[in-house]
Write an enzyme that holds these catalytic residues in place. Structure first.
Site, PDB file in Angstrom:
ATOM      1  N   SER A 196     -34.081  -5.603  76.978  1.00 11.41           N
ATOM      2  CA  SER A 196     -34.439  -5.618  75.571  1.00 11.41           C
ATOM      3  C   SER A 196     -34.560  -4.195  75.041  1.00 11.41           C
ATOM      4  CB  SER A 196     -35.724  -6.425  75.381  1.00 11.41           C
ATOM      5  OG  SER A 196     -35.925  -6.771  74.049  1.00 11.41           O
ATOM      6  N   ASP A 358     -29.471 -15.886  73.229  1.00 13.12           N
ATOM      7  CA  ASP A 358     -30.276 -14.700  72.919  1.00 13.12           C
ATOM      8  C   ASP A 358     -29.788 -14.091  71.609  1.00 13.12           C
ATOM      9  OD1 ASP A 358     -31.782 -12.367  72.937  1.00 13.12           O
ATOM     10  OD2 ASP A 358     -30.573 -11.392  74.484  1.00 13.12           O
ATOM     11  N   HIS A 387     -33.283 -15.002  76.017  1.00 13.98           N
ATOM     12  CA  HIS A 387     -33.836 -13.658  76.142  1.00 13.98           C
ATOM     13  C   HIS A 387     -34.999 -13.669  77.126  1.00 13.98           C
ATOM     14  CE1 HIS A 387     -34.235  -9.553  74.618  1.00 13.98           C
ATOM     15  NE2 HIS A 387     -35.540  -9.708  74.728  1.00 13.98           N
TER      16      HIS A 387
END
Length: 421
Positions: A196, A358, A387
């Site tokens: 991320s 995601d 995610h």
């Protein structure tokens, strides 16, 4: 007896209500719906509920509450990392170039045998989480890869906006490349990894060191997991179609984090977050006609992902020129948006992990294509998960098959790139 029956009924109702609240509908095509359901239930308890409750009680809006819940997440104090009790590794705290880190060393790492180095940057939108939040994840990476791992606790926004986090991770990485032997690390076998926002920092670090510090030993790899790679547009198909698919990351959360990282928090936090969500942070001309437009062209995505199934959020106003001029240079700065770099040649080999459901999927796909087109060895792991799927926050029995596959492939890639000659 009647009281016991009443208590039993109340208990069953409460359990049913809790199950209903914790349950998350899963999108069709998700590889492991059960594993995803377990993850989402845990995520709601740990993250979503505190935000929702605070907002419901009138204690602040979304962005304000992101700031408010930082302290309990970041406050590791002087206690030993949790994994120091697991065994298998010597886990200790240290400070490198003024940045707190957690170091994971194998028991034989103090002898003359030097091991590969793995420098990990945690996720959390540059705003939440810490090295301790990722303690278990990095511990498992160190065990699986045989590396001495450095888990970096970089400074978080909004107290420390861009480029504070970037400066911290680059400082730590440069120190390891120069003085890794002090940690039992072979500086010729060091790589960076992150997920991320941490994946963003890993990509930016690999790019920056490659171009600005050719005197340092070259990084062997970059592992980019479900990473934020650009901030020029938030209307890529994955932003739109996965905007509210699963609560591990909504598009509105990405834009909220981005506004905080760019120093646009404070009392106008909600205003700026919605501006990014509607793509009003950039002038339409710049986004579609500048030299950077080609980097976010959906034609660079695999054909199956080029067209969004849903409609993009409708802008309530025209773009905000004041904000655009304030952040224009940062939006195309490779330290923030690695995808905007003019030259991606001669970068370390990469594994890019993307998940179908995601919101950041297309960031990873666009970057993987550009890396390959630039001649960089690139492995693309495309999963049918969500995610954070690859994070180690649950026992393997409760983890999704998709996450286990991603984690395994990342470890195998690192082992291949760091094996002794």
């Amino acid at each position: 007896m009647a009281k016991l029956k009443l208590l039993a009924i109340i208990w069953m109702v409460l359990v049913a209500m809790l199950a209903g609240v914790l349950y998350t509908p899963m999108p069709e095509g998700l590889e492991d719906p059960f594993g995803a359901t377990v993850f989402m239930a845990g995520y709601k308890v740990a993250m979503s509920f505190p935000l929702v409750v605070r907002e419901f009680l009138g204690q602040g809006r979304f962005l304000d509450n992101l700031e408010a819940i930082q302290d309990p997440i970041l406050g590791e104090g002087d206690r030993s990392p949790i994994t120091s009790w697991f065994g298998g590794l010597n886990v200790t705290r240290a400070t490198i170039e003024g940045v707190p880190v957690i170091v994971y060393k194998h028991w034989d790492a103090d002898d003359d045998k030097l091991r590969p180095g793995l420098i990990y940057f945690h996720g959390g939108g540059w705003t939440l989480a810490s090295a301790d939040t990722y303690d278990w994840t990095v511990y498992e990476l160190a065990l699986a890869t045989g590396a001495v791992a450095i888990n970096v606790n970089y400074r978080n926004a909004p107290q420390h906006p861009f480029p504070a986090a970037f400066d911290d991770v680059v400082s730590v990485t440069r120190h390891i490349l120069r003085h890794g032997k002090q940690f039992g690390i072979d500086v010729s076998r060091v790589g960076v990894a992150g997920d991320s926002a941490g994946g963003n920092l890993a990509a930016a670090t690999a790019l920056h060191l490659s171009k600005k510090f050719p005197d340092l030993p070259a990084l062997k790899y970059q592992a980019l997991l479900c990473s934020f790679i650009q901030g020029l547009t938030f209307h890529l198909p994955s932003h739109i179609d996965n905007a509210e698919t699963l609560p591990s990351l909504y598009t509105k959360t990405v834009t909220a984090f981005t506004s905080l990282y760019l120093g646009l928090g404070g009392r106008n936090g909600e205003f700026h977050g919605s501006m990014f969500l509607e793509n009003r942070h950039v002038s339409p001309e710049f986004r579609t006609k500048s030299k950077f437009a080609k980097y976010v062209d959906v034609q660079n995505l695999p054909e199956k992902y080029r067209t969004a199934k849903n409609a993009a959020p409708t802008a309530k106003e025209s773009h905000n020129e004041t904000v655009f001029q304030r952040i224009k240079s940062v939006l195309v700065d490779p330290r923030f948006s690695p995808l905007m770099a003019d030259d991606l040649t001669n970068l370390p080999a990469a594994i890019v992990v993307v998940q179908k459901y995601d919101v950041l999927r297309d960031d990873g796909l666009l970057y993987a294509k550009r890396l390959r087109d630039s001649g960089v060895e690139t492995v693309l792991h495309e999963g049918k998960g969500f995610h954070d799927d690859q994070m180690k926050i649950l026992p393997d029995l409760l983890r999704s098959k998709t996450g286990l596959k991603a984690f395994k492939n990342v470890c195998e890639f690192i082992l291949r790139k760091t094996k002794s000659n």
